[in-house]
Design a protein around this motif. Structure first.
Motif, PDB file in Angstrom:
ATOM      1  N   GLY A 141       0.771  -1.329   0.029  1.00 13.14           N
ATOM      2  CA  GLY A 141       0.113   0.230   0.118  1.00 13.14           C
ATOM      3  C   GLY A 141       0.985   1.364   0.159  1.00 13.14           C
ATOM      4  O   GLY A 141       0.653   2.245  -0.677  1.00 13.14           O
ATOM      5  N   ASN A 191      -0.263   2.537  12.620  1.00 16.03           N
ATOM      6  CA  ASN A 191      -1.569   2.510  11.837  1.00 16.03           C
ATOM      7  C   ASN A 191      -2.142   3.636  11.312  1.00 16.03           C
ATOM      8  O   ASN A 191      -3.177   3.773  10.538  1.00 16.03           O
ATOM      9  N   SER A 192      -1.312   4.795  11.232  1.00 18.30           N
ATOM     10  CA  SER A 192      -1.625   6.194  10.553  1.00 18.30           C
ATOM     11  C   SER A 192      -1.303   5.727   9.035  1.00 18.30           C
ATOM     12  O   SER A 192      -1.637   6.822   8.457  1.00 18.30           O
ATOM     13  N   ILE A 193      -0.346   5.042   8.894  1.00 11.59           N
ATOM     14  CA  ILE A 193      -0.014   4.604   7.391  1.00 11.59           C
ATOM     15  C   ILE A 193      -0.228   3.189   7.158  1.00 11.59           C
ATOM     16  O   ILE A 193       0.023   2.279   8.030  1.00 11.59           O
ATOM     17  N   THR A 194      -0.706   2.826   5.957  1.00 11.22           N
ATOM     18  CA  THR A 194      -1.199   1.321   5.876  1.00 11.22           C
ATOM     19  C   THR A 194       0.153   0.508   5.703  1.00 11.22           C
ATOM     20  O   THR A 194       1.077   0.816   5.451  1.00 11.22           O
ATOM     21  N   ARG A 195      -0.083  -0.672   6.514  1.00 13.84           N
ATOM     22  CA  ARG A 195       1.115  -1.576   6.307  1.00 13.84           C
ATOM     23  C   ARG A 195       0.700  -2.686   5.407  1.00 13.84           C
ATOM     24  O   ARG A 195       1.407  -3.801   5.449  1.00 13.84           O
ATOM     25  N   GLU A 196      -0.263  -2.591   4.688  1.00 14.34           N
ATOM     26  CA  GLU A 196      -0.677  -3.533   3.742  1.00 14.34           C
ATOM     27  C   GLU A 196       0.415  -3.986   2.709  1.00 14.34           C
ATOM     28  O   GLU A 196       1.513  -2.921   2.156  1.00 14.34           O
ATOM     29  N   GLN A 224       3.407  -5.121   3.926  1.00 16.04           N
ATOM     30  CA  GLN A 224       4.702  -5.207   4.572  1.00 16.04           C
ATOM     31  C   GLN A 224       4.773  -6.440   5.531  1.00 16.04           C
ATOM     32  O   GLN A 224       3.581  -6.778   6.368  1.00 16.04           O
TER      33      GLN A 224
END
Lengths: 477, 477
Positions: free
Chosen positions: A124, A209-214, A216
């Motif tokens: 992401g 979780n302020s930035i997607t870890r999709e 990773q």
């Protein structure tokens, strides 16, 4: 331009490209030349396809000026635990098989299990960066799955006999060595902040979780966070824009240190800090005081003393879940530590796991409240400059102190390489500028409450200007 | 065998294959025939390559008996928000491009953004199942990213004019229709349990993070959980073994209902339950009482009344992070609801987000304590049988009651389609056996404290035997 393109920050490069003084291709060639000159010494890359980089750069140069995105042409190194796909339709040679292979950008996790693995998918974060005009440059080295402390081949750009830190070894070293302006790291313990300090660069771990870890690799869902490297605080703001980080209140446009209130968070292991770390903290405080900041020393409530122990318990338990797929498919290719997680060799009970998980959760708002009284809270990024040797990405003793730079645990379950602040989900910025006894860089961390990321970046700009100018360390690569 | 292979549970199929009475290929052909007969009516599949299935089945038949893994030959449907790769080296035709395409098993999320997307990677769960000998059959339909309530094309196998529920629509319908014995779902709200009830099958949502979510599309990190469908509680135990689910204490080998203590959790919206849901709960209680179980009615502490509101707040905020990549790359292909999450149309502040996140965290040990006093706690899976229409996977009114089957919120922020129990991370099993006014299946849920999954499955076996035998609904497809 007096500086060579590879020496510029992302903000400076954007300006040059916008002004028509630099093409993305010329910029990419400057970076590749830098890499050619320095790769033997630093070895930051797990995967780099020079032709692919030039092909992407040429494509970016074809984009009409009016259609360019905010990171147009900015080179970004991606830690090799984050998925990247190759460019669609990129054909590198007339041999179809070779073309196919060459257009993939593999994701290998520094694990034999994933050698030559090429999932055709962007994480992401990479999708957002790519769409924002970034030049996805290549993959940088990591410890195995970003979950061990065994160093990859990478060396510290400021001294090849020293570690660049880990687990985000390659991204930290590449940005520190002027091979790229921006690097992606990840942090579960100190994996972003430690290499930031060791390589003399800015490192930013945003709120969890302020930035997607999709896309990773997962070690611990509740702890893992994407991280960023840059050589200026302004560059971190560029990234914060692209990732739509937003506090409740707009950050100050021009934060001034004068009259601002900071705190220093020491712990009972402060006596164990190295001379470099201690001097950096002292100098940081005196520089801020000299500019009119108020600084007080604070401690966390005693009932949080077990936080690092809780954190270690959560991490070990989460490793039990995270590495079961690799354990099931090809256990012999998994390192002993990770096998140990899956087999729960520490025999952590579910009750202990839940107690730890719930206790950390209860600590988050408590610590936020404390942090919220200050412009930012200063804490050591590491105990000292990067140690000698590249076998380990940071010695246990060093990391112990870094870990306990915030809170110290007396529990025997405490694992020294883990940092409890990570569990609290707060944003952290490493500010470079100080130096150790051997002339290596050392940083100091600024911490703020959860979702005060933009505020923290604003403070980091002002503080960074001071530390970089007067901290005593200058980049010399 | 008197039954056709497609009618068997996984446990039964394993037995037949082990006894040499059934080959994986013959089994696969039986399932494919069932699908051929029923697919027009049910439409559970997002992707199914019959030749690929047969090729895999043949390969499994070649494995020497002594080297077979625990799920050898068991067909598993995978919800199309979970990554699957094709078989390496599988060549389907002499046309290389076609072979390439055919050997991919795409992952499309019911989103135009990912049509024909074929990441060459297995989710962690799929990797474990594949290595355990499972026959990864194909991909089943879902609502968009498992994050909306707009139904896919799939119909309820027990009445084509009714929804199979969602978001795990295809897996629920395929297992309910005897097209596969096991299906993978996911749950962020009621996405596993609701289709379980609507399709008359067992549904199991294990403790949060007890199974890796690597390679499963993220909606909410703190809420999303992998889920399973099966037609027997014993099949769920097979899966629990493969995924190494382990409680602190071994589960009872032969749990007996007699003398066991259960609780029923009703709420202030109980009066809104449908006649089918109400009758199912009453019958469940009377069947258990008749077998000598003690059952009492309980409530949750009043200070948790806002739990559903907190949960809605967390979910909306997490959607802001989760869908930024798709929003950035191709916003026009994202549904309005998901665009709304990213744009934070509800203007949820970071403070409200954190308050909700922390409050739910504080509720988890409180609810665990309450649940731990019972063998299991009964709560409605849904308010009633599957409603008419396939446009929506469950009406707001129905889901509201399902949601509040555990806790009801008076807050205006409460979103009726969200179920607060999910936020509490506890395991849940839907037990089928009851029926509604129109003869459609209805289930009742059993809940236990976190990491009491094996205990809950042991209880579910005993309770399931009773409910299936005497609940009043019989599978008739």
């Amino acid at each position: 331009m007096t500086a060579e393109p590879h020496q510029l920050t992302a903000t400076e490069v954007l300006h040059e490209i916008k002004a028509g003084k630099l093409t993305v291709e010329a910029y990419a060639r400057s970076l590749l030349k830098r890499i050619n000159d320095r790769d033997e010494a630093v070895q930051a890359w797990a995967y780099l396809d020079r032709d692919h980089v030039i092909s992407q750069a040429k494509a970016l140069d074809q984009v009409p000026v009016s259609e360019r995105d905010p990171l147009h042409g900015i080179a970004i190194a991606v830690k090799d635990v984050i998925y990247t796909k190759g460019e669609k339709n990129f054909v590198f040679s007339t041999d179809r098989n070779r073309a196919k292979r060459k257009s993939d950008m593999p994701t290998q996790f520094n694990s034999p299990i994933y050698v030559d693995d090429a999932p055709q998918v962007d994480a992401g974060s990479v999708a957002i960066l790519r769409k924002s005009g970034a030049l996805i440059f290549g993959k940088t080295t990591t410890t195995e799955f970003a979950a061990t402390t065994v160093g990859p081949k990478t060396r510290n750009p400021h001294d090849p006999n020293r570690t660049p830190g880990g687990s985000s070894s390659g991204s930290g070293a590449a940005v520190g060595d002027l091979q790229v302006p921006i690097g992606l790291g990840t942090q579960t313990g100190g994996s972003t902040i430690r290499p930031g300090s060791y390589n003399g660069i800015y490192a930013f771990k945003p709120t969890w979780n302020s930035i997607t870890r999709e896309g990773q690799k997962i070690y611990s869902l509740i702890l893992d966070t994407l991280g960023f490297y840059a050589r200026s605080a302004a560059d971190l703001d560029l990234l914060a824009d692209v990732f739509a980080l937003a506090d409740d209140k707009p950050a100050p446009l021009d934060f001034g240190v004068k009259g601002a209130k900071f705190a220093v968070l020491k712990t009972m292991v402060w006596p164990q800090i190295g001379s470099g770390g201690s001097a950096a903290m002292e100098k940081a405080v005196s520089l801020l005081r000299a500019r009119g900041a108020e600084i007080e020393e604070i401690e966390l409530p005693e009932h949080l003393n077990d936080l690092p122990a809780w954190r270690a318990t959560v991490l070990d338990s989460d490793g039990r879940t995270a590495f079961l797929p690799e354990y099931t498919t090809t256990k012999h290719n998994l390192s002993e530590d990770l096998v140990g997680h899956v087999e729960n060799v520490k025999t952590i009970s579910r009750k202990a796991q839940l107690d730890a998980f719930d206790s950390i959760a209860a600590a988050r708002p408590v610590v936020d409240d404390i942090l919220s009284k200050y412009a930012a809270v200063l804490t050591p990024s590491v105990p000292d400059e990067a140690p000698l040797g590249i076998e380990k990405t940071g010695s246990a003793a060093f990391c112990l102190i870094w870990t306990v730079s915030v809170i110290f645990a007396r529990s025997v379950r405490f694992e020294p390489q883990l940092t409890p602040i990570q569990a609290l989900h707060t944003p952290v910025v490493n500010i470079p500028g100080f130096k150790g006894d051997n002339g290596m860089p050392i940083g100091v961390s600024l911490v703020a409450p959860r979702y005060h990321d933009r505020h923290l970046l604003a403070v980091s700009r002002a503080v960074g200007d001071i530390f970089e100018a007067e901290g005593g360390w200058k980049r010399d690569v």
